[in-house]
Each structure stands twice: as structure tokens, then as C-alpha cells.
Write an enzyme that holds these catalytic residues in place. Structure first.
Site, short mmCIF file in Angstrom:
data_model
loop_
_atom_site.label_atom_id
_atom_site.label_comp_id
_atom_site.label_asym_id
_atom_site.label_seq_id
_atom_site.Cartn_x
_atom_site.Cartn_y
_atom_site.Cartn_z
N ASP A 13 0.63 -1.12 0.07
CA ASP A 13 -0.10 0.08 -0.05
C ASP A 13 1.13 1.32 -0.11
OD1 ASP A 13 -2.31 -1.74 0.21
OD2 ASP A 13 -2.45 -1.61 2.35
N GLY A 17 0.11 1.73 -7.36
CA GLY A 17 -1.06 1.79 -8.37
C GLY A 17 -0.86 3.25 -8.87
N LYS A 18 -0.68 4.14 -8.03
CA LYS A 18 -0.58 5.47 -8.66
C LYS A 18 0.78 5.88 -9.66
CE LYS A 18 0.96 10.12 -7.54
NZ LYS A 18 0.38 11.20 -7.19
N ASN A 38 -5.58 -10.19 -3.46
CA ASN A 38 -5.28 -9.51 -2.11
C ASN A 38 -5.07 -7.96 -2.36
OD1 ASN A 38 -3.11 -10.63 -3.49
ND2 ASN A 38 -2.08 -11.23 -1.79
N HIS A 41 -4.87 -1.62 -5.75
CA HIS A 41 -3.94 -0.64 -6.12
C HIS A 41 -4.84 0.45 -6.73
CE1 HIS A 41 -0.54 -3.77 -6.94
NE2 HIS A 41 -0.95 -3.70 -5.72
N THR A 127 -6.23 -11.36 3.79
CA THR A 127 -7.13 -10.64 3.35
C THR A 127 -8.47 -11.63 3.13
OG1 THR A 127 -6.27 -11.14 1.09
CG2 THR A 127 -5.71 -8.94 2.19
N ARG A 306 -5.85 0.81 8.65
CA ARG A 306 -4.32 0.39 8.38
C ARG A 306 -3.69 0.95 9.74
NH1 ARG A 306 -3.70 2.68 2.42
NH2 ARG A 306 -4.52 1.16 1.19
N VAL A 414 2.39 13.93 -4.36
CA VAL A 414 1.92 15.12 -3.67
C VAL A 414 0.45 14.97 -3.56
CG1 VAL A 414 3.80 16.46 -3.49
CG2 VAL A 414 2.23 16.58 -5.54
P1 GDP Z 1 -0.62 0.23 -3.68
O1 GDP Z 1 -1.19 -1.09 -2.89
O2 GDP Z 1 0.76 0.52 -3.31
O3 GDP Z 1 -1.17 0.51 -5.12
O4 GDP Z 1 -1.24 1.46 -2.50
P2 GDP Z 1 -2.83 1.80 -2.42
O5 GDP Z 1 -3.71 2.36 -3.42
O6 GDP Z 1 -3.34 0.40 -1.62
O7 GDP Z 1 -2.71 2.90 -1.15
C1 GDP Z 1 -2.19 3.88 -1.29
C2 GDP Z 1 -2.87 5.00 -1.03
O8 GDP Z 1 -2.33 6.47 -1.19
C3 GDP Z 1 -4.31 5.31 -1.83
O9 GDP Z 1 -5.51 5.47 -1.14
C4 GDP Z 1 -3.62 6.46 -3.06
O10 GDP Z 1 -4.84 6.92 -3.67
C5 GDP Z 1 -3.16 7.31 -2.10
N1 GDP Z 1 -1.85 7.77 -2.74
C6 GDP Z 1 -1.14 7.62 -3.59
N2 GDP Z 1 0.13 8.23 -3.63
C7 GDP Z 1 -0.24 9.58 -3.02
C8 GDP Z 1 0.25 10.72 -2.71
O11 GDP Z 1 1.34 10.97 -3.29
N3 GDP Z 1 -0.54 11.67 -1.89
C9 GDP Z 1 -1.68 11.13 -1.39
N4 GDP Z 1 -2.40 12.25 -0.33
N5 GDP Z 1 -2.21 10.09 -1.61
C10 GDP Z 1 -1.49 9.36 -2.26
P1 IMO Z 2 -1.21 -4.43 -2.00
O1 IMO Z 2 -0.82 -5.02 -3.33
C1 IMO Z 2 -1.32 -4.68 2.34
C2 IMO Z 2 -1.20 -8.71 3.85
C3 IMO Z 2 -2.50 -9.13 4.75
C4 IMO Z 2 -1.80 -10.22 5.81
C5 IMO Z 2 -0.84 -10.77 4.86
C6 IMO Z 2 -1.23 -12.13 4.27
O2 IMO Z 2 -2.55 -3.45 -2.31
O3 IMO Z 2 -0.05 -3.78 -1.24
P2 IMO Z 2 -2.65 -12.79 1.90
O4 IMO Z 2 -4.16 -12.37 1.95
O5 IMO Z 2 -1.87 -12.20 1.08
O6 IMO Z 2 -2.47 -14.16 2.40
O7 IMO Z 2 -2.41 -12.05 3.51
O8 IMO Z 2 -0.42 -9.75 3.71
N1 IMO Z 2 -1.81 -8.01 2.61
C7 IMO Z 2 -1.63 -6.70 2.07
N2 IMO Z 2 -1.53 -5.69 2.86
N3 IMO Z 2 -1.64 -4.38 0.99
C8 IMO Z 2 -1.65 -5.71 0.00
O9 IMO Z 2 -1.80 -5.52 -1.04
C9 IMO Z 2 -1.74 -6.80 0.81
N4 IMO Z 2 -2.19 -8.06 0.58
C10 IMO Z 2 -2.03 -8.90 1.40
O10 IMO Z 2 -2.96 -7.96 5.58
O11 IMO Z 2 -1.03 -9.47 6.69
MG MG Z 3 -2.93 -1.53 -1.78
#
Ligand code: GDP
Ligand code: IMO
Ligand code: MG
Length: 424
Positions: A13, A17-18, A38, A41, A127, A306, A414
Site C-alpha cells: 500500500d 497503483g498511482k 489480495n 492498487h 485478506t 491500516r 503530492v
Molecule cells: P498500492 O497498494 O501500493 O497501490 O497502494 P494503495 O492504493 O493500496 O494505497 C495507497 C493510497 O495512497 C491510496 O489511497 C492512494 O490514492 C494514495 N496515494 C498514492 N500516492 C499518493 C500521494 O502522493 N499523496 C496522497 N495524498 N495520496 C496518495
Molecule cells: P497491495 O498490493 C497490504 C497482507 C495481509 C496479511 C498478509 C497475508 O495493495 O499492497 P494474504 O491475503 O496475502 O494471504 O495476507 O499480507 N496483505 C496486504 N497488505 N496491501 C496488500 O496488497 C496486501 N495483500 C496482502 O493483510 O497481513
Molecule cells: Mg494496496
């Protein structure tokens, strides 16, 4: 030759994705290479707001191929749901392909994951998407792959041969048996809807590399959740590290030219496990938000709040060591705009002594973080697009990351939208 691999540098997280959405403007192909749904993005662009779970985030770029590659465990029902959803939002998915070697994640994998988690004995906080059980079936050679959908007779035979083993496990965990018929019926439906997207992946990827196409491999999760190198057992069941893109993709590792590590300007994690810099509840609540903004800190997949903490540089440096980052992307710097003082962890003490390695989960629970306190910048960075225009203290924050990790920061986020980014 241009193969870039992008992976998470913390606990997942980080904003992958961004950054993938931003970088895909320049790509001919974007490839997911591990994990399943799981993942969550988040992408915010001219098509809308999306939380993609299985489809590579390059799908929005016209003409860019999106490949769900070998190494993934794919729930076809979730994939179809995601295809239908984004098509309804006007996104063309005709360039989405699936590796014939990808594993099919079955309804019983989800059931087994749910039963394990609800027993309270695993303490992983998965998840509940069946990820671990699908990978376990791959390892014990009980899984079906997408290629099997193309041969209905063979597929039926395979399903009938594995169901007794599967059902014994489901029943032992207190669940209800699945019939071979219901699974076979599903495979026929999946074949009907997905057969035209299934490709032989090794030639698909290597031919693209040899044609000089630009390819981006999109990792899921992050280094600390790697099954071998992360905080075992609080990890996922795959390897979210750059080298695995080549292992599962079947192309030479020497073809990788760039490795981008994506990190947040602070730390977050979902699920259980050690988290040395975790913040006390009140401070974390302020960081997290209420859940009404897209960038509030709630799981994109499960909606769980989180866990939050200060930036942990030993973790980012460890991720840089095991991945070999050529550049870092630091997301969410804007989320630090309102803090007068910002703590950064620059080391760990174990039993009173500073250590220079990443301990395993058992010891990571015991470490005492060593902090430096940086002065905040107390002004908005959201509208900034040039590095020189960032407040001086924000620049110092970036410099500390670069000096500590030895990796240059190339992108700074940002805001959540595609264009809310600084290229340094
Ligand atoms: P990923 O799993 O790595 O793709 O990340 P996620 O999408 O699960 O979580 C990242 C969160 O941060 C999301 O809510 C995005 O919209 C947000 N995000 C990403 N880059 C930025 C940033 O530079 N600034 C802010 N404020 N939010 C961001
Ligand atoms: P992205 O790609 C954050 C965490 C779960 C748990 C562990 C194992 O968006 O970064 P699983 O379901 O994979 O067997 O769970 O990994 N987990 C994540 N945490 N972002 C994710 O994906 C996750 N995918 C799994 O919370 O601790
Ligand atoms: Mg994520």
C-alpha cells in the site's frame, strides 16, 4: 531494451497503483507477476477512481498490453467482475491477457482461508481471498492453471481427481464439501468468457523484449511481506521482489534495466506482525482520516483501518538491498504537511545494542527504534510540481531518505491523482 520492475519497499500500500498509472504513459506492456486479488492498487485519473485487484494498472493507457502473468493466483470470478466494472466505466479491456501458466484460485481456497482465519489460530490477518491456499495447491501440484480451461475433458478429469483431497481439508476445518460438478460448471463458464485472453507467456514477454518494447512489471505488496525475506510468518505467500518478475516471467534477469522502489513518506501495514515504528492510537487516527477521502488509510481490499507509523528507514534500506533499486518513488509527502515535527527511524537497538541487519519477526518485535526528529514544513505541497518549489524542510526529508538508502528519489507523490507528482 527497457524492462522496468516496480515493487513495494515497505509493507504494501505504498502507492504502487498511482505510480504505475503515471509511468504507463510511456509503456507498451504492464505485467503483474505475483499475488492475486489480495492487492488493492488505487488509481485516480481521467477515467475516474479505481481500486484494481488483478488487472495491471497499465490498462488505462490506449494500446498498452496488460498481462496477468505466471506467478499470479487468479480468481476468475473476481477478474470477470473487475473487467465488467472498468468496462462499465468506459475503459477498453481488449488488451488484457492472462498467462496460461497462471494458477486458478478456486472457491474452496477462499473457504479454507476464511475457515483458518476465523479459527483464530493463524494470527496472520490475511485478506481472506484464498491466496495462501492457492499457492499451497500450486506447491503440492493440486492446482489448475488457465491452460487447463482450454481442454474441458482434461479439466474435468483433474477436478475429479483433486476434489477428495480438497474436501477432506475443508471438512476437517469445519466447512461444507464442494461438489466436483459445481467446480466443473464454473470452469466451463470461465473458459467461455476468458479463453480468448489466455496466452503462452514466455514468448509473449520475450518477443516484446526482443522487439524493444517498453515493459513495466508491477509488484504487489512489499518487501516486508515477502514469503522468504519478510516478517515470516506474517507475510503473503509469494515473492514481491523485483527478481521474481524474471523468475516467473521466464526471461533473463539481465534484461531488467530499472528497478523502482515505491515507498510512503511514513509507514503503514494491515494484518498482524511486528511494526517497530507504529504510532500511538491518537496520532495514528489523525494520519488515517475518517475513510471519506480516497487517500485515507483504510485497506483498499478489505477496508480494514491500516496500522500507521513513522518512516522506518532500515526497512526501506533493506528493501533496497534485496531488490537493487535504481530509483525510489516517495508517495504521500503531502500527508506530512501539517506536522511541526516528524520522526524518522534511522536504526534499531536489540538488547541495547545497535544492529546493522534486518532481524526476523521474532526479534523485530523486540527492537527499539532509534529516531531523529526532523522539522516539519507546515505548508501545503499539493500543488507543487517542481522539486525546487518544495519547502526546504521537505527537500531535507527527501535528502535524508537518499543519503540513508543510497538510492536517488526520482518521483515524489503530492496527492492521489496521476498528475500530483514531482519528477526530480
Ligand atoms: P498500492 O497498494 O501500493 O497501490 O497502494 P494503495 O492504493 O493500496 O494505497 C495507497 C493510497 O495512497 C491510496 O489511497 C492512494 O490514492 C494514495 N496515494 C498514492 N500516492 C499518493 C500521494 O502522493 N499523496 C496522497 N495524498 N495520496 C496518495
Ligand atoms: P497491495 O498490493 C497490504 C497482507 C495481509 C496479511 C498478509 C497475508 O495493495 O499492497 P494474504 O491475503 O496475502 O494471504 O495476507 O499480507 N496483505 C496486504 N497488505 N496491501 C496488500 O496488497 C496486501 N495483500 C496482502 O493483510 O497481513
Ligand atoms: Mg494496496
Amino acid at each position: 531494451m527497457s524492462v522496468t520492475v516496480l515493487v513495494g519497499a515497505q509493507f504494501g500500500d505504498e502507492g504502487k497503483g498511482k505510480v504505475v498509472d503515471y509511468l504507463s504513459a510511456d509503456m507498451d506492456m504492464v505485467v503483474r507477476f505475483q499475488g492475486g486479488d489480495n492487492a488493492g492498487h488505487t488509481v485516480v485519473n481521467e477515467h475516474g477512481t479505481f481500486k484494481l485487484h488483478l488487472i495491471p494498472c497499465g490498462i488505462f493507457k490506449k494500446g498498452c498490453k496488460a498481462l496477468a502473468n505466471t506467478g499470479m493466483v487468479i480468481n476468475p470470478d473476481e477478474l470477470l467482475k473487475e473487467i465488467d466494472q472498468i468496462e462499465a466505466q468506459g475503459v477498453d479491456t481488449s488488451n488484457l491477457f492472462i498467462s496460461m501458466r497462471a494458477i486458478i484460485l478456486m472457491p474452496y481456497h477462499i473457504e479454507l482461508d476464511k475457515l483458518s482465519e476465523s479459527s483464530g489460530r493463524t494470527g496472520i490477518g490475511t485478506t481472506k481471498r484464498g491466496i495462501g491456499y492457492a499457492y499451497a495447491d500450486r506447491a503440492r501440484r493440486n492446482a489448475l492453471r488457465f491452460e487447463d480451461l482450454l481442454d474441458p475433458e482434461y479439466c474435468e478429469k483433474r477436478v475429479r481427481s483433486i476434489m477428495p483431497t480438497i474436501n477432506a481439508e475443508v471438512v476437517a476445518k469445519g466447512g461444507k464439501e464442494f461438489t466436483a460438478e459445481e467446480i466443473i460448471e464454473k470452469t466451463r463458464y470461465w473458459a467461455e468468457r476468458l479463453k480468448n485472453r489466455i496466452v503462452e507467456p514466455v514468448s509473449f514477454v520475450n518477443n516484446a523484449i526482443n522487439r524493444g518494447e517498453k515493459i513495466l512489471f508491477e509488484g504487489q505488496l512489499g518487501a516486508m511481506k515477502d514469503i522468504d525475506l519478510g516478517i515470516y510468518p506474517y507475510v503473503t505467500s509469494s515473492n514481491p521482489v523485483a527478481a521474481y518478475a524474471a523468475v516467473s516471467g521466464g526471461f533473463p534477469i539481465s534484461k531488467i534495466s530499472e528497478i523502482v522502489g515505491v515507498m510512503k513518506a511514513f509507514s503503514s501495514a494491515v494484518g498482524d506482525g511486528p511494526f517497530p515504528t507504529e504510532m500511538e492510537t491518537e496520532l495514528a487516527d489523525g494520519f488515517r482520516g475518517k475513510g471519506d477521502q480516497i487517500d485515507d488509510e483504510f485497506g483498499a481490499r478489505t477496508g480494514r483501518a491500516r496500522r500507521l507509523g513513522w518512516l522506518d528507514l532500515p526497512i526501506v534500506k533493506y528493501a533496497a538491498t534485496i531488490n537493487g533499486f535504481t530509483a525510489l518513488a516517495v508517495c504521500k509527502i503531502d500527508k506530512l504537511d501539517t506536522y511541526k515535527e516528524i520522526k524518522v527511524c534511522v536504526g534499531y537497538k536489540l538488547d541495547g545494542k545497535e544492529i546493522d541487519y534486518m532481524p526476523s519477526a521474532r526479534d523485530l518485535y523486540k527492537v527499539e527504534p532509534v529516531y531523529v526528529t526532523m522539522e516539519g514544513w507546515l505548508q501545503s505541497t499539493k500543488g507543487v510540481r517542481k522539486y525546487e518549489d518544495l519547502p526546504e524542510n521537505a527537500q531535507k526529508y527527501i535528502s535524508l531518505i537518499e543519503e540513508y538508502t543510497g538510492v536517488k528519489v526520482k518521483y515524489i507523490g503530492v496527492g492521489p491523482a496521476r498528475d500530483e507528482i514531482i519528477v526530480k
